[in-house]
Structures are given as C-alpha cells and as structure tokens.
Motif scaffolding. Structure first.
Motif, PDB file in Angstrom:
ATOM      1  N   UNK A  16      -7.941  14.187  -1.283  1.00 33.17           N
ATOM      2  CA  UNK A  16      -7.668  12.863  -1.622  1.00 33.17           C
ATOM      3  C   UNK A  16      -7.328  11.920  -0.536  1.00 33.17           C
ATOM      4  N   UNK A  17      -7.820  10.804  -0.265  1.00 34.27           N
ATOM      5  CA  UNK A  17      -7.464  10.207   0.867  1.00 34.27           C
ATOM      6  C   UNK A  17      -7.824   8.477   0.481  1.00 34.27           C
ATOM      7  N   UNK A  18      -6.698   7.730   0.880  1.00 28.65           N
ATOM      8  CA  UNK A  18      -6.937   6.151   0.657  1.00 28.65           C
ATOM      9  C   UNK A  18      -6.863   5.445   1.884  1.00 28.65           C
ATOM     10  N   UNK A  19      -6.854   6.069   3.121  1.00 28.26           N
ATOM     11  CA  UNK A  19      -6.612   5.491   4.205  1.00 28.26           C
ATOM     12  C   UNK A  19      -5.307   5.299   4.928  1.00 28.26           C
ATOM     13  N   UNK A  20      -4.131   5.578   4.213  1.00 27.08           N
ATOM     14  CA  UNK A  20      -3.015   5.492   4.846  1.00 27.08           C
ATOM     15  C   UNK A  20      -2.202   6.687   4.459  1.00 27.08           C
ATOM     16  N   UNK A  21      -1.426   7.390   5.645  1.00 26.48           N
ATOM     17  CA  UNK A  21      -0.721   8.457   5.568  1.00 26.48           C
ATOM     18  C   UNK A  21      -1.959   9.588   5.936  1.00 26.48           C
ATOM     19  N   UNK A  22      -1.870  10.595   5.373  1.00 29.33           N
ATOM     20  CA  UNK A  22      -2.952  11.909   5.704  1.00 29.33           C
ATOM     21  C   UNK A  22      -3.440  12.354   4.454  1.00 29.33           C
ATOM     22  N   UNK A  23      -4.647  13.002   4.569  1.00 28.27           N
ATOM     23  CA  UNK A  23      -5.250  13.438   3.374  1.00 28.27           C
ATOM     24  C   UNK A  23      -4.373  14.583   2.617  1.00 28.27           C
ATOM     25  N   UNK A  24      -4.423  14.345   1.292  1.00 31.84           N
ATOM     26  CA  UNK A  24      -3.664  15.353   0.605  1.00 31.84           C
ATOM     27  C   UNK A  24      -4.765  16.405  -0.299  1.00 31.84           C
ATOM     28  N   UNK A  25      -4.539  17.675  -0.204  1.00 37.26           N
ATOM     29  CA  UNK A  25      -5.305  18.415  -0.714  1.00 37.26           C
ATOM     30  C   UNK A  25      -4.612  19.517  -1.931  1.00 37.26           C
ATOM     31  N   UNK A  26      -5.278  19.546  -3.077  1.00 34.82           N
ATOM     32  CA  UNK A  26      -4.605  20.292  -4.180  1.00 34.82           C
ATOM     33  C   UNK A  26      -5.903  21.435  -4.373  1.00 34.82           C
ATOM     34  N   UNK A  27      -5.542  22.698  -4.019  1.00 29.92           N
ATOM     35  CA  UNK A  27      -6.317  23.916  -4.382  1.00 29.92           C
ATOM     36  C   UNK A  27      -6.103  24.469  -5.508  1.00 29.92           C
ATOM     37  N   UNK A  28      -7.399  24.672  -6.431  1.00 28.51           N
ATOM     38  CA  UNK A  28      -7.319  25.384  -7.659  1.00 28.51           C
ATOM     39  C   UNK A  28      -7.818  26.506  -7.443  1.00 28.51           C
ATOM     40  N   UNK A  29      -7.421  27.896  -7.837  1.00 28.54           N
ATOM     41  CA  UNK A  29      -7.695  29.134  -7.629  1.00 28.54           C
ATOM     42  C   UNK A  29      -8.194  29.531  -9.176  1.00 28.54           C
ATOM     43  N   UNK A  30      -9.603  29.969  -9.191  1.00 29.91           N
ATOM     44  CA  UNK A  30     -10.305  30.152 -10.403  1.00 29.91           C
ATOM     45  C   UNK A  30     -10.140  31.750 -10.585  1.00 29.91           C
ATOM     46  N   UNK A  31      -9.547  32.386 -11.283  1.00 30.92           N
ATOM     47  CA  UNK A  31      -9.077  33.762 -11.471  1.00 30.92           C
ATOM     48  C   UNK A  31      -9.649  34.406 -12.810  1.00 30.92           C
ATOM     49  N   UNK A  32     -10.030  35.703 -12.718  1.00 34.29           N
ATOM     50  CA  UNK A  32     -10.336  36.368 -14.055  1.00 34.29           C
ATOM     51  C   UNK A  32      -9.260  36.521 -14.947  1.00 34.29           C
ATOM     52  N   UNK A  33      -9.495  36.325 -16.179  1.00 32.60           N
ATOM     53  CA  UNK A  33      -8.332  36.249 -17.184  1.00 32.60           C
ATOM     54  C   UNK A  33      -7.731  37.559 -17.184  1.00 32.60           C
ATOM     55  N   UNK A  34      -8.417  38.703 -16.916  1.00 30.88           N
ATOM     56  CA  UNK A  34      -7.784  39.974 -17.111  1.00 30.88           C
ATOM     57  C   UNK A  34      -6.868  40.439 -16.121  1.00 30.88           C
ATOM     58  N   UNK A  35      -6.352  39.411 -15.100  1.00 33.43           N
ATOM     59  CA  UNK A  35      -5.530  39.536 -14.166  1.00 33.43           C
ATOM     60  C   UNK A  35      -4.112  38.899 -14.552  1.00 33.43           C
ATOM     61  N   UNK A  36      -4.556  38.287 -15.703  1.00 37.26           N
ATOM     62  CA  UNK A  36      -3.224  37.548 -16.075  1.00 37.26           C
ATOM     63  C   UNK A  36      -2.108  38.317 -16.418  1.00 37.26           C
ATOM     64  N   UNK A  71       0.677  -1.148   0.004  1.00 32.46           N
ATOM     65  CA  UNK A  71       0.052  -0.086  -0.026  1.00 32.46           C
ATOM     66  C   UNK A  71       0.886   1.120  -0.040  1.00 32.46           C
ATOM     67  N   UNK A  72       0.573   2.367  -0.772  1.00 33.26           N
ATOM     68  CA  UNK A  72       1.206   3.489  -0.857  1.00 33.26           C
ATOM     69  C   UNK A  72       0.296   4.743  -0.623  1.00 33.26           C
ATOM     70  N   UNK A  73       0.535   5.623   0.233  1.00 32.61           N
ATOM     71  CA  UNK A  73      -0.315   6.647   0.752  1.00 32.61           C
ATOM     72  C   UNK A  73      -0.670   7.622  -0.457  1.00 32.61           C
TER      73      UNK A  73
END
Length: 293
Positions: free
Chosen positions: A219-239, A146-148
């Motif tokens: 995401x979590x599979x029962x081993x180790x800790x839960x992993x979090x990926x944050x997506x920031x939705x940003x207005x195109x004009x701020x690119x 098993x791999x976390x």
C-alpha cells in the motif's frame, strides 16, 4: 488561475457582461479581418475585467499543505481574504465536505477565519475548506493534512487453510489499511513477481497445496514509504496448540507471553529417603535382638 489553490464558485455579473460584449466585437472584427482592432479589444477586455474582478474577493488558507506522521497537540488553519469583501461576509469551515461546528468546547471547531484542531489524530486527516459568502458570491480556499500510509500491525499474518488431500480451498484477504491514511493509498497484491489484484480485498482460490505460501499486500499513497503486509498461507495440519500439559503461559507486565516449562517431578530423593529408613529399622532391630539375648 488568479489565486493558487482557490476555487471560485461564481463570476460577478459585471465580468460576464464585459466578456460577452467583447466576444461579439471580436467576432465582428474577425469577419472583417480587422486584426488590429481585434487585438485592441482583447487588451481592453483584459484590463477592464481585471478592474472589475479586483472589486470582488478570493480566499486562501494557510498552511495549505501539511504532512503529518505523528499525532500533534494542535494544528491551526487561517483563512485569508484577497480583494475587498464587504462587511456582510459569512464564513464557515468543512472537513471532507462536512460542516465543522463553531463550538469552542469541541475538539475541532471553526469560527470566523480560524480553524483549530486540538489533539490531532490520524483520522483528522483530509481537506479543510474555508467557505466565505459575500453578497451572493462564494469563494472557497482549502488546506490539506496528508498522513503517510498506515497499516494495522495487529492483524495476524499467518492464515491457516484447511485442505483435505488436494481439495480446493478459498481464502479472502483484506489489506489492513487504516482510515487515517490520506490520500487513500493504492493497493497492489503480489505473489512473487505476479500482480494478483489492485483491490483492497482479494479472494484466492487454492487448487492444490503447492499454491500455499506468502502473498504480499503493498500500500502506498505518495507520502512516506510503501507499507507491506505479508500473509503466509499455511496448511491447517501445521497449526500447533498454544499450550500443552507440560507448559504454562505466564502474563508479564509488558503484556507479552513467556512460555515456562514445568519441570517433571524428581523422585530420586524420595527413593533415597525410603531406603535410608529401611536400613535404620534393620540396624535398630539387630541391636535390640542382640541386647535381649
């Protein structure tokens, strides 16, 4: 449940005959309400089946469970027999249902009762089964690696959304879970305290700009800790542009980028030099005229 973590794919014929005969006798005793005879038949059945079963065999794999968080040089599984297999036994290994070749030149090979994984990688996670066939009966023992939960950290979290005025926009996001995570992680998408989805991918419809902001993939599979990926939705004009006319990107040895400002050209020294030349010329001209006169 005779052997822990062992799968018996078939019963020997002797045990089946004994259990069938005992069932007939038990039904007869039940009809005659002879419970003492029924008890004796049940005890006799347990003893006889135990003797017959001892002539067969089972399989266990050691170690039967591993949690691996970092790559390893080598992992070895050993297949042990329980009972009395004959000299005609045949053994082979599978990884998640796929037969592993008995070839020592391969990085993963399984010969006889030993399985060797050299230079273990996260994609090698999963279930390894030892199959032993003996005169028509097959027993299977298995061990798991098993791999976390693993996330692809290279995925960019900022997502630019083109919204002209308050026009609708649609964004599809995928949780970057790597295949080496075992067992397969459960995924939950959240925006604030609201659960949006439990699928690996999510399609978000933005009705207006007020819905821009961050969405988390957990995401979590029962081993180790839960992993979090944050997506920031940003207005195109701020690119913002990565480079400008006054900035130059330099690649360093660490494969990172350092923005170095290019200084503007200072013309003060040039102005000073030109003024000095004019003064010298005027001074020399004055003395030449005076000397001639």
């Amino acid at each position: 449940h005779r052997w822990s973590r062992t799968e018996q794919t078939s019963f020997d014929s002797g045990s089946l005959i004994i259990m069938h005969t005992s069932l007939q006798l038990a039904l007869s005793c039940t009809q005659r309400l002879d419970y003492q005879a029924l008890l004796l038949i049940l005890l006799w059945t347990v003893d006889v089946v135990e003797v017959v079963s001892s002539q067969s065999f089972g399989v266990e794999v050691f170690p039967n469970f591993l949690i691996v968080s970092n790559p390893r040089e080598q992992i070895r599984f050993q297949c042990y027999y329980k009972g009395q297999p004959s000299t005609l036994t045949k053994t082979y290994w599978t990884h998640n249902g796929v037969v592993i070749p008995c070839n020592e030149t391969e990085r993963i090979f399984g010969c006889s009762d030993t399985l060797v994984l050299s230079h273990f990688q996260f994609n090698d996670s999963g279930r390894y089964s030892c199959h032993v066939t003996d005169i028509g009966n097959t027993s299977v023992g298995w061990g798991e690696i098993c791999v976390p939960t693993l996330l692809d950290e290279s995925v960019v979290g900022t997502v630019y959304v083109s919204m002209n005025g308050n026009a609708n926009a649609t964004v599809t996001l995928r949780c970057p879970v790597l295949n080496g995570s075992y067992p397969k992680p459960q995924v939950v998408w959240r925006r604030g305290g609201d659960i949006l989805s439990t699928e690996e991918s999510i399609t978000v419809r933005l009705v207006n700009k007020s819905q821009l902001g961050h969405i988390d993939c957990i995401a979590y599979n029962g081993y180790g800790g839960a992993k979090v990926k944050r997506f920031n939705l940003t207005d195109e004009k701020y690119r913002s542009s990565a480079t400008t006319a006054s900035k130059v990107a330099h690649i360093e040895t660490s494969n990172t980028y350092r923005i170095v400002s290019t200084p503007a050209t200072d013309t003060s020294d040039a102005k000073f030099t030109s003024h000095s030349c004019v003064a010298v010329v005027i001074f020399l001209t004055y003395y030449v005229i005076r000397f001639v006169t």
